[in-house]
Design a protein around this motif. Sequence first.
Motif, PDB file in Angstrom:
ATOM      1  N   PHE A   1      36.099  42.775  52.422  1.00 46.48           N
ATOM      2  CA  PHE A   1      37.030  43.892  52.226  1.00 46.48           C
ATOM      3  C   PHE A   1      37.576  43.921  50.803  1.00 46.48           C
ATOM      4  CE2 PHE A   1      39.662  40.332  53.624  1.00 46.48           C
ATOM      5  CZ  PHE A   1      40.776  40.408  52.810  1.00 46.48           C
ATOM      6  N   HIS A   2      37.930  45.129  50.384  1.00 49.22           N
ATOM      7  CA  HIS A   2      38.542  45.336  49.071  1.00 49.22           C
ATOM      8  C   HIS A   2      39.832  46.135  49.254  1.00 49.22           C
ATOM      9  CE1 HIS A   2      38.767  46.002  44.705  1.00 49.22           C
ATOM     10  NE2 HIS A   2      39.164  47.223  45.021  1.00 49.22           N
ATOM     11  N   ILE A   3      40.911  45.642  48.668  1.00 48.71           N
ATOM     12  CA  ILE A   3      42.211  46.317  48.753  1.00 48.71           C
ATOM     13  C   ILE A   3      42.448  47.104  47.475  1.00 48.71           C
ATOM     14  CG2 ILE A   3      44.709  45.951  48.933  1.00 48.71           C
ATOM     15  CD1 ILE A   3      44.048  43.392  50.512  1.00 48.71           C
ATOM     16  N   TYR A   4      42.874  48.357  47.630  1.00 49.94           N
ATOM     17  CA  TYR A   4      43.105  49.211  46.462  1.00 49.94           C
ATOM     18  C   TYR A   4      44.376  50.028  46.676  1.00 49.94           C
ATOM     19  CZ  TYR A   4      41.508  53.147  49.301  1.00 49.94           C
ATOM     20  OH  TYR A   4      41.399  54.106  50.270  1.00 49.94           O
ATOM     21  N   ASP A   5      44.904  50.579  45.588  1.00 48.36           N
ATOM     22  CA  ASP A   5      46.097  51.413  45.702  1.00 48.36           C
ATOM     23  C   ASP A   5      45.870  52.841  45.208  1.00 48.36           C
ATOM     24  OD1 ASP A   5      45.863  50.869  43.038  1.00 48.36           O
ATOM     25  OD2 ASP A   5      47.923  50.167  42.752  1.00 48.36           O
ATOM     26  N   LYS A   6      44.700  53.121  44.608  1.00 51.09           N
ATOM     27  CA  LYS A   6      44.387  54.473  44.133  1.00 51.09           C
ATOM     28  C   LYS A   6      42.882  54.601  43.916  1.00 51.09           C
ATOM     29  CE  LYS A   6      45.419  53.059  39.372  1.00 51.09           C
ATOM     30  NZ  LYS A   6      46.238  53.341  38.159  1.00 51.09           N
ATOM     31  N   ASP A   7      42.449  55.827  43.583  1.00 48.67           N
ATOM     32  CA  ASP A   7      41.035  56.111  43.304  1.00 48.67           C
ATOM     33  C   ASP A   7      40.139  55.768  44.489  1.00 48.67           C
ATOM     34  OD1 ASP A   7      41.750  56.903  40.744  1.00 48.67           O
ATOM     35  OD2 ASP A   7      41.427  54.900  39.911  1.00 48.67           O
ATOM     36  N   ALA A   8      40.490  56.292  45.665  1.00 43.98           N
ATOM     37  CA  ALA A   8      39.755  55.971  46.891  1.00 43.98           C
ATOM     38  C   ALA A   8      38.279  56.337  46.787  1.00 43.98           C
ATOM     39  CB  ALA A   8      40.388  56.686  48.079  1.00 43.98           C
ATOM     40  N   GLU A   9      37.969  57.487  46.211  1.00 42.08           N
ATOM     41  CA  GLU A   9      36.575  57.931  46.129  1.00 42.08           C
ATOM     42  C   GLU A   9      35.736  56.958  45.307  1.00 42.08           C
ATOM     43  OE1 GLU A   9      33.974  61.862  44.722  1.00 42.08           O
ATOM     44  OE2 GLU A   9      36.166  61.954  44.827  1.00 42.08           O
TER      45      GLU A   9
ATOM     46  N   SER B   1      35.954  41.885  45.023  1.00 39.76           N
ATOM     47  CA  SER B   1      36.238  42.714  43.853  1.00 39.76           C
ATOM     48  C   SER B   1      34.937  43.301  43.306  1.00 39.76           C
ATOM     49  CB  SER B   1      36.950  41.894  42.770  1.00 39.76           C
ATOM     50  OG  SER B   1      36.139  40.793  42.389  1.00 39.76           O
ATOM     51  N   PHE B   2      33.886  43.322  44.163  1.00 39.44           N
ATOM     52  CA  PHE B   2      32.564  43.871  43.838  1.00 39.44           C
ATOM     53  C   PHE B   2      31.864  43.084  42.727  1.00 39.44           C
ATOM     54  CE2 PHE B   2      35.238  47.793  44.770  1.00 39.44           C
ATOM     55  CZ  PHE B   2      34.978  47.757  46.137  1.00 39.44           C
ATOM     56  N   HIS B   3      32.164  41.801  42.635  1.00 38.60           N
ATOM     57  CA  HIS B   3      31.550  40.975  41.605  1.00 38.60           C
ATOM     58  C   HIS B   3      30.259  40.373  42.150  1.00 38.60           C
ATOM     59  CE1 HIS B   3      31.000  37.930  38.526  1.00 38.60           C
ATOM     60  NE2 HIS B   3      32.012  38.454  37.838  1.00 38.60           N
ATOM     61  N   ALA B   4      29.249  40.276  41.312  1.00 37.47           N
ATOM     62  CA  ALA B   4      27.947  39.755  41.744  1.00 37.47           C
ATOM     63  C   ALA B   4      28.046  38.338  42.289  1.00 37.47           C
ATOM     64  CB  ALA B   4      26.956  39.803  40.578  1.00 37.47           C
ATOM     65  N   TYR B   5      28.924  37.515  41.699  1.00 35.41           N
ATOM     66  CA  TYR B   5      29.053  36.132  42.146  1.00 35.41           C
ATOM     67  C   TYR B   5      29.627  36.032  43.556  1.00 35.41           C
ATOM     68  CZ  TYR B   5      27.759  33.926  37.719  1.00 35.41           C
ATOM     69  OH  TYR B   5      27.061  33.488  36.622  1.00 35.41           O
ATOM     70  N   GLU B   6      30.273  37.089  44.026  1.00 37.23           N
ATOM     71  CA  GLU B   6      30.835  37.052  45.375  1.00 37.23           C
ATOM     72  C   GLU B   6      29.746  37.082  46.441  1.00 37.23           C
ATOM     73  OE1 GLU B   6      35.113  39.152  44.303  1.00 37.23           O
ATOM     74  OE2 GLU B   6      33.492  40.342  45.139  1.00 37.23           O
TER      75      GLU B   6
ATOM     76  N   ASP C   1      25.512  39.912  60.575  1.00 37.67           N
ATOM     77  CA  ASP C   1      26.801  40.198  61.201  1.00 37.67           C
ATOM     78  C   ASP C   1      27.860  40.385  60.120  1.00 37.67           C
ATOM     79  OD1 ASP C   1      28.834  40.576  62.970  1.00 37.67           O
ATOM     80  OD2 ASP C   1      28.670  38.630  63.958  1.00 37.67           O
ATOM     81  N   LEU C   2      27.684  41.455  59.348  1.00 37.28           N
ATOM     82  CA  LEU C   2      28.552  41.748  58.206  1.00 37.28           C
ATOM     83  C   LEU C   2      29.171  43.130  58.350  1.00 37.28           C
ATOM     84  CD1 LEU C   2      26.246  40.538  55.286  1.00 37.28           C
ATOM     85  CD2 LEU C   2      28.403  39.489  55.930  1.00 37.28           C
ATOM     86  N   THR C   3      30.447  43.209  58.021  1.00 34.65           N
ATOM     87  CA  THR C   3      31.148  44.492  57.992  1.00 34.65           C
ATOM     88  C   THR C   3      31.776  44.659  56.625  1.00 34.65           C
ATOM     89  OG1 THR C   3      31.658  44.326  60.359  1.00 34.65           O
ATOM     90  CG2 THR C   3      32.975  45.887  59.059  1.00 34.65           C
ATOM     91  N   PHE C   4      31.736  45.875  56.084  1.00 30.43           N
ATOM     92  CA  PHE C   4      32.299  46.147  54.760  1.00 30.43           C
ATOM     93  C   PHE C   4      33.349  47.238  54.887  1.00 30.43           C
ATOM     94  CE2 PHE C   4      28.134  44.402  54.235  1.00 30.43           C
ATOM     95  CZ  PHE C   4      28.206  43.593  53.113  1.00 30.43           C
ATOM     96  N   LEU C   5      34.503  47.018  54.267  1.00 31.49           N
ATOM     97  CA  LEU C   5      35.548  48.029  54.355  1.00 31.49           C
ATOM     98  C   LEU C   5      36.452  48.007  53.134  1.00 31.49           C
ATOM     99  CD1 LEU C   5      38.606  46.753  55.302  1.00 31.49           C
ATOM    100  CD2 LEU C   5      37.229  46.168  57.290  1.00 31.49           C
ATOM    101  N   THR C   6      37.040  49.154  52.869  1.00 27.72           N
ATOM    102  CA  THR C   6      38.076  49.264  51.838  1.00 27.72           C
ATOM    103  C   THR C   6      39.388  49.569  52.545  1.00 27.72           C
ATOM    104  OG1 THR C   6      37.609  51.626  51.521  1.00 27.72           O
ATOM    105  CG2 THR C   6      36.453  50.069  50.087  1.00 27.72           C
ATOM    106  N   TYR C   7      40.493  49.124  51.946  1.00 29.35           N
ATOM    107  CA  TYR C   7      41.785  49.274  52.604  1.00 29.35           C
ATOM    108  C   TYR C   7      42.839  49.613  51.566  1.00 29.35           C
ATOM    109  CZ  TYR C   7      45.352  48.371  56.163  1.00 29.35           C
ATOM    110  OH  TYR C   7      46.376  48.500  57.076  1.00 29.35           O
ATOM    111  N   ARG C   8      43.526  50.725  51.788  1.00 26.60           N
ATOM    112  CA  ARG C   8      44.569  51.130  50.851  1.00 26.60           C
ATOM    113  C   ARG C   8      45.889  50.469  51.206  1.00 26.60           C
ATOM    114  NH1 ARG C   8      48.775  53.800  49.605  1.00 26.60           N
ATOM    115  NH2 ARG C   8      48.962  54.995  47.658  1.00 26.60           N
ATOM    116  N   ALA C   9      46.546  49.873  50.200  1.00 26.77           N
ATOM    117  CA  ALA C   9      47.844  49.226  50.396  1.00 26.77           C
ATOM    118  C   ALA C   9      48.606  49.256  49.080  1.00 26.77           C
ATOM    119  CB  ALA C   9      47.660  47.785  50.875  1.00 26.77           C
TER     120      ALA C   9
END
Length: 265
Positions: free
Chosen positions: A172-180, A147-152, A201-209
Amino acid sequence: MISSNTVLVPIDLTEQTKEVAIDILNIAQKFDWTIYFVHPFSQEEMLSEHDPDQSMEELLSSMRARFSNTLIQGETVQGDLSEVILKISATEEILLIVLIHEDVKNLKYGALMGQLSTLMEKCHTPILTIPDISKIRGVQQIGVMSSFHAYEIESLEEVDNLFNHLASIIAFHIYDKDAERVNSQMKQWELDVRGNIRSTDLTFLTYRADDIISGVKSIINEYQLDLLVVTSISKSFIETLFSKNILKEFIHHPLITPTLFIKCS
């Protein structure tokens, strides 16, 4: 005194326990864990013909002979599961608590929610829930909800260390709007993470659902995740999972297990 780098594994000392112990110790060898088996027992069990202390000693002797390069410890403690785990984790340095649903007494699916909620509230040790031990034998791909929190960042680092820098991590972060906006946040968060964590060995992605559960299911399938990590942070997106009882879905759904719960203050 429990040794460092120790993983606490509650067991019920039934016929299936030996098989479970072998699976856990195979994992322990890969990630350089010390294993501490604990058997919470009741007053009724103590008065029965079954001797939990003898059964524990037999298990430890058998496993030590088979896994001579792994430090294996154990004990039996009177009390219920949560009480025993909290008592040990309060006085000893425990790396991880492993709850195997089918092997821990009174820890079937219906009762797991209450046990896990109690432990998450009172214990800061990461908790790994496994409904099927076979699903955790080869941990190569780990998905960490964000959730883009510093503690993560602390949570990511803990996962990387826990699995001895041998697994690939997908944040990964799951979102339903505001993709930009979401993608911009992820880019900034990736910069923050890479500047504070050892693993490359890290991958970062956002995913709309449309909802969190379906999004997580899709990511698990598409990226063949072996393990899902959920971080509980005060006043965060993840806290919503608990308040809306979505946590139960994470525990019960066969595609969203095994699950590692990490609590950050």
